[in-house]
Write an enzyme that holds these catalytic residues in place. Structure first.
Site, PDB file in Angstrom:
ATOM      1  N   GLN A   1       0.645  -1.405   0.069  1.00 33.72           N
ATOM      2  CA  GLN A   1       0.273   0.626  -0.386  1.00 33.72           C
ATOM      3  C   GLN A   1       0.235   1.220   0.369  1.00 33.72           C
ATOM      4  O   GLN A   1       0.232   2.352  -0.259  1.00 33.72           O
ATOM      5  CB  GLN A   1      -1.317   0.433   1.043  1.00 33.72           C
TER       6      GLN A   1
ATOM      7  N   ARG B   1     -10.257  -0.011   7.218  1.00 34.36           N
ATOM      8  CA  ARG B   1     -10.317   0.612   6.478  1.00 34.36           C
ATOM      9  C   ARG B   1     -11.135   1.535   7.292  1.00 34.36           C
ATOM     10  O   ARG B   1     -12.155   2.096   7.558  1.00 34.36           O
ATOM     11  CB  ARG B   1     -11.855  -0.554   5.661  1.00 34.36           C
ATOM     12  N   CYS B   2      -9.901   3.135   8.006  1.00 34.72           N
ATOM     13  CA  CYS B   2      -9.947   3.372   8.840  1.00 34.72           C
ATOM     14  C   CYS B   2      -9.256   4.477   8.783  1.00 34.72           C
ATOM     15  O   CYS B   2      -7.638   4.440   8.790  1.00 34.72           O
ATOM     16  CB  CYS B   2     -10.791   3.548  10.011  1.00 34.72           C
TER      17      CYS B   2
ATOM     18  N   GLU C   1     -13.586   5.266   3.933  1.00 35.84           N
ATOM     19  CA  GLU C   1     -13.155   4.988   5.731  1.00 35.84           C
ATOM     20  C   GLU C   1     -14.150   4.945   6.250  1.00 35.84           C
ATOM     21  O   GLU C   1     -14.642   4.288   7.001  1.00 35.84           O
ATOM     22  CB  GLU C   1     -12.355   4.616   5.901  1.00 35.84           C
TER      23      GLU C   1
END
Lengths: 807, 287
Positions: A238, A385-386, A761
């Site tokens: 990522q 996802r945050c 997110e």
């Protein structure tokens, strides 16, 4: 000199497919035809395969490792253990959190499925056969699987490698299994607010250990070219540039001799931010053998050894007046980090941005203390996802608000409205140190309430409850609300770095002579649709249709340096860099247009896709014409060509927010929960592509459903990991997923060049408390204060049973 | 998730398959749809040296119906069971239950023979076969023999089938016309095994239960035929007390594992809820 058939201004805007266009995803042509190119699709000549021998125990001393039988298997090239990595000083690697992590277990294993040996073979089948034949002899040690017992006086010492190092990366360690204590805010002031309050509520709220579980697992192909000394590393990264720098620092290969490539990535959700032993072992194996080496995890390895998320035991206390005005917040978190502190957080934030825990509320005084501890579990603690620890914070405050409302006998929505930061208070300085840049919470909440007809829902619930009490139904209706504020877009270099790398991001735009363009960014899409949306930003900024713009990411030899994609940072940071690079191009284009139109620059104005003379729009030069001129005309005082690069250091974070409502029915006899309605209003500022936003919200809500209703990685008392396959780890299918209703308000970020705040997110951050609040709300009238997630059938039934409701 | 090495065989007839089983002994496994066996092989919980793939054997691929006598070949897929109108017409519980097995992709490949023969207590069809009082036809080197579904299951993955035998056919007589039936299954998600499931096949004589067959899925290491529960319901008018007694009798024979679906007491409780709901639902379809 201008085009033959003039088209309207509206038509020109539409043709650009710029910001605001629901342009179809350009990535989907290859993904829907099975033509993506993922790490496991890479096959290089002579490539070998690596596979791990993993620990069957959670805590044990390694007595011996017998490789003999495995080495005798035809096609096995070598087997690496910690002993082989020690001379290279690679048996431990630095983590993103200032700790070290064993690459291959050194004398001791600390969690089940920890990497012990790396088998290198001619193909993956041979490697798997050989893994079976490596014999490891263990001496079992008592494990710690309960974070609350990690700091007991008689607790076994887990990390013998650092047992004499009582000064950690984030201050003193108070026990050999302690990692850090991170404190923010005013402890004394918060305690005084609690002591003086009319009403205080307190609750221990656990956010269970879960896993991001991207469909594609982690993997890499390392390829060392011994002739030119260059290492190419393809992987599910990522943050490819950060991987390159870290790889250079730990291998001593000069950074210009390392090329990191992130090909198509099948979901990341934070799982692909960290550096894993497989990357190091594949690289060492390629250096040793001189041929490429591939390593790709299987599903069980992914779920049980690469980064988990959450595992926060949070104690919250809220002080309020009897009218419901919050006067203080106090929180303590016991953070279970597993065997190594491999959290992915900016360096100065060992608990991420958990200090966003005051949420959307004007709370005058607050305190947060987070104690991180080691246990015999897999390392990680990534932002699933945050943004960093923001979901945990949002879950805590949104549960506490509901619990306070219950105590005050007040509707939780009314309590929120009473305590929201008001529109006129922005920019707002929070008690825990953040400057919220913008927001209009009341408008968003009221729009949501009207959309779901909140009063009617409460009336329906009252009727249903009465019917239940009369024995006419066995279902209970729950209404869950969440109003979350995120903090994303890390971040300003002055306080955000990862391993010393400032968290700016970048974009480079090059316009070709015929008026099409290529843009390259320091980020990397894992499904977010960057090739679609960033081209839209460029289109609007420089007036070239999005379809004429190629977007590239993920190759460190060609892309400008950036910190990658996670924490909803791509649009806030790289998106800003894209706009700024576009504006640099436009500035030069204006000079070229002035030369071509023989006027002063100041006499020109920008209009969609061209510069025109003020008051005389017929006299203009389109960006296409300007681009061609930049390559073929000798313009005094200007270099040829048309390109620009921008490195953007954001002045502040962005603060997306939203109002979510969940309506569900619970069968008290089975614990089955039927989500019959879910409404999500998001304010992510300027909306670049509404279709992609909607898709992001759908995906994030589905993950939130999964977390709230079923996901959990647990360990038994011996430290055996449970839930390590998709048989048990809950990934909902289309059947379990309700219909999502989406909505929006638009309050642009004042400091972002195009006002965008990030959205990917938000639905996970706001969704989890909305589901959980709804389940808790269903039982609230029967005396329930709080029940822990996940709200699976068994736990929901157990809650009903404890309240005397189950048949 | 990489299986060990094995040899692959694809016989063209039952006799050829049985011959291979005899030659290769206990190192040979039959694979049909593969949905149970192949994941076990990938986890190396099962390591056959020989895989005998029976997909080319034509004689085990048919559904035959003569009056109320039904014969289903072992290689008939779940999807074929679902799409057979003739079968649905006389025994609707098979379609109802098959539709609760995983998802369409799996049902296109998964077979009824694999579902009943491998002895996985999570599979749905064994309990249904017990409720239907089906007979399994096993082919071995000395010809064929028949075993009742109610006698077939010994423990998890252990059945009355000898290692040298192959399941070829499933036979049963469809329940009387006008019967009601239901397969009630609670699961966490599509593709999951049942937390508990119950099949009920019910024949009424006016308002009185003439016959009932109840069996349970995944609440013990074998499917469970609930004989006592049946006995308690026959002759009753399906009044609440009788249903409750049958439910308690069914719960009493369960012994579920404590797993990710929940602890033992919960799964036993759900078995009871499934039985009760299946009885009430079956009653609505009985005439």
């Amino acid at each position: 000199m201008n085009e033959q058939t003039p088209i309207s201004r509206e038509e020109r805007i539409k043709n650009l497919k710029g910001i605001g266009s629901a342009r179809k995803r350009v990535e989907d042509a290859r993904f829907t035809q099975g033509a993506g190119n993922y790490v496991d699709d890479i096959n290089l000549p002579g490539m070998l395969f690596g596979d791990f021998v993993r620990s069957s125990h959670s805590h044990a001393r390694i007595i011996s490792i017998d490789k003999e039988a495995a080495l005798a298997v035809p096609g096995v090239i070598a087997i690496l253990t910690a002993e082989d990595l020690k001379p290279l000083n690679l048996h431990y690697m630095p983590t993103l959190a200032g700790d070290v992590q064993a690459v291959l277990a050194d004398e001791k294993v600390l969690f089940q499925n920890q990497e012990i040996a790396f088998v290198i073979a001619e193909d993956r089948y041979i490697a798997a056969d050989a893994v079976e034949l490596v014999e490891v002899e263990y001496e079992e040690l008592p494990p710690i699987t309960d974070a609350f017992k990690a700091m007991d006086d008689d607790a076994p010492v887990l990390r013998e490698d650092i047992q004499d190092k009582m000064e950690g990366a984030h201050g003193p360690r108070k026990h050999k299994n302690h990692i850090f204590l991170w404190e923010q805010g005013d402890k004394e002031g918060s305690e005084k607010a609690l002591a003086d309050a009319d009403v205080v509520v307190e609750e221990l709220i656990t956010y269970q250990r879960v896993h991001p579980c991207p469909l594609e697992t982690c993997g890499c192909v390392a390829s060392m070219d011994k002739i030119n000394g260059k290492l190419t590393l393809y992987g599910t990264f990522q943050a490819p540039h950060a991987v390159r720098t870290v790889a250079s620092l730990i291998t001593n290969i000069a950074e210009h001799n390392i090329r990191v490539v992130s090909p198509d990535i099948g979901g990341g959700f934070g799982n692909k931010v960290g550096v894993y032993p497989g990357y190091i072992c594949a690289t060492v194996a390629s250096i040793v053998t001189g041929v490429p080496v591939k390593w790709v995890e299987d599903r069980i390895e992914n779920l049980t050894s690469t980064a988990f998320a959450r595992d926060y035991h949070m104690t919250g206390k809220i002080a309020a007046t009897k009218e419901g005005k919050i006067t203080g917040l106090w929180c303590h978190v016991l953070a279970d980090h597993g065997a190594f502190d491999a959290c992915a957080d900016p360096t100065k934030f060992p608990a991420g941005f958990f200090n966003i825990v005051t949420g959307s509320y004007d709370i005058p005084v607050a305190y947060v203390g987070v104690d991180g501890v080691y246990t015999n579990k897999a390392p990680g603690g990534v932002a699933y996802r945050c943004s960093f620890r923001v979901t945990e914070a949002a879950y805590l405050i949104e549960r506490m608000i509901e619990i306070l409302a219950q105590k005050l006998n007040m509707d939780p929505v009314e309590l929120r409205l009473k305590n929201f930061i008001k529109k006129e208070q922005f920019p707002y300085q929070s008690a825990l140190g953040w400057e919220y840049d913008s927001g209009d919470y009341h408008t968003a909440m009221e729009k949501g309430m009207a959309a779901v007809d909140y009063p009617a829902l409460r009336a329906e619930q009252a009727e249903k409850r009465a019917a239940f009490d009369r024995g006419e139904t066995r279902t209970l209706m729950g209404i869950g609300t969440a109003f979350f504020t995120e903090i994303v877009g890390a971040g300003p270099v002055k306080n955000c770095d990862i391993l010393g790398l400032g968290m700016f991001d970048s974009c480079e735009i090059r316009i070709h002579p015929t008026g099409s363009a290529i843009a390259r960014l320091g980020t990397i899409s894992q499904g977010q649709g960057h090739a679609t949306t960033f081209a839209q930003i460029v289109a609007t900024e420089i007036g070239i249709p999005a379809e004429d713009i190629t977007l590239e990411e993920g190759d460190t030899d060609t892309a400008p340096y950036g910190l990658g994609t996670y924490g909803s940072r791509s649009t806030p940071v790289a998106g800003a860099a894209t706009a700024m690079a576009g504006r640099k191009i436009r500035a030069k284009a204006q000079m070229i247009a002035a030369y071509l139109l023989e006027v002063h620059e100041g006499d020109l104005e920008w209009d969609v896709d061209r510069f025109q003379i003020k008051g005389n729009p017929e006299a203009h030069k389109t960006m296409k014409e300007i681009a061609f001129a930049s390559y073929n005309q000798a313009i005094p005082g200007l270099e040829p060509g048309l390109e620009a690069v921008s490195y953007y250091d954001p002045p502040n974070m962005t603060y997306p927010y939203g109002a979510y409502f969940c309506v569900l029915d619970i069968d008290v006899d089975t614990g089955v929960v039927d989500v019959r309605r879910f409404y999500a209003l998001d304010d992510c500022g300027t909306r670049i592509n509404p279709m992609i936003i909607e898709g992001q919200v759908h995906g994030g809500l589905t993950e939130a459903l999964a977390i709230a209703m079923g996901q959990e990685i647990t360990y038994d008392e011996m430290g055996n990991v449970k839930g390590g396959s998709l048989m048990d780890f809950y990934l909902p299918t289309a059947v379990e997923t309700p219909v999502w209703e989406t909505d929006e308000t638009v309050v642009p970020s004042p400091h972002h060049p195009i006002g965008a705040k990030g959205v990917g997110e938000s639905p996970n951050v706001g969704g989890v408390p909305a589901f959980s609040n709804a389940v808790n709300d269903a039982f609230a009238h029967k005396g329930l204060t709080h029940t822990q997630m996940p709200h699976d059938h068994w736990r929901v039934w157990k809650t009903a049973e404890k309240l005397g409701l189950s048949g | 998730m990489i299986p060990g090495s094995f040899d692959y065989h694809r016989p063209q007839s039952v006799s050829e398959a049985v011959g291979l089983l005899k030659d290769k002994g206990d190192e040979a496994f039959i694979v049909a749809g593969g949905h149970s066996l192949i994941p076990m092989m990938k986890l190396r919980m099962s390591t056959p040296e020989h895989l005998i793939d029976i997909q080319d054997i034509a004689e085990i691929k048919n559904i035959s119906i003569f009056g109320s006598d039904v014969t289903i070949g072992a290689f008939v897929t779940q999807a074929e069971i679902i799409s057979s109108e003739a079968l649905h017409g006389i025994c609707p519980v098979l379609r109802e239950a098959s539709l609760q097995i995983a998802d369409p992709q799996i049902r296109n490949v998964g077979t009824i023979g694999g579902n009943v023969a491998n002895g996985d207590p999570g599979n749905d069809m064994p309990a249904i076969m017990q409720a239907l009082d089906a007979t399994f036809v096993l082919a071995g080197e000395e010809g064929t023999r028949e075993v009742k579904a109610r006698d077939f299951y010994e423990a998890a993955y252990f059945t009355a089938r000898a290692e040298t035998e192959m399941l070829t056919l499933i036979k049963f007589t469809a329940p009387a016309a006008g019967h009601g039936s239901c397969y009630m299954k609670q699961k966490r998600k599509i593709g999951d095994y049942a937390t508990a499931a119950a099949v009920v096949i019910l024949t009424m004589n006016g308002t009185t239960v003439q016959n009932v067959e109840i069996a349970l899925t995944n609440v013990a290491d074998t499917p469970l035929y609930a004989e006592e529960a049946n006995r308690l319901l026959i002759g009753t008018s399906l009044d609440d007390a009788s249903i409750k007694a049958a439910v308690e009798a069914a719960k009493a024979i369960t012994d579920p594992a404590d797993d990710g679906r929940g602890p033992k007491d919960f799964r036993t409780h759900i078995a009871g809820v499934m039985v009760e709901r299946a009885i009430r639902q079956a009653a609505t379809t009985a005439s």
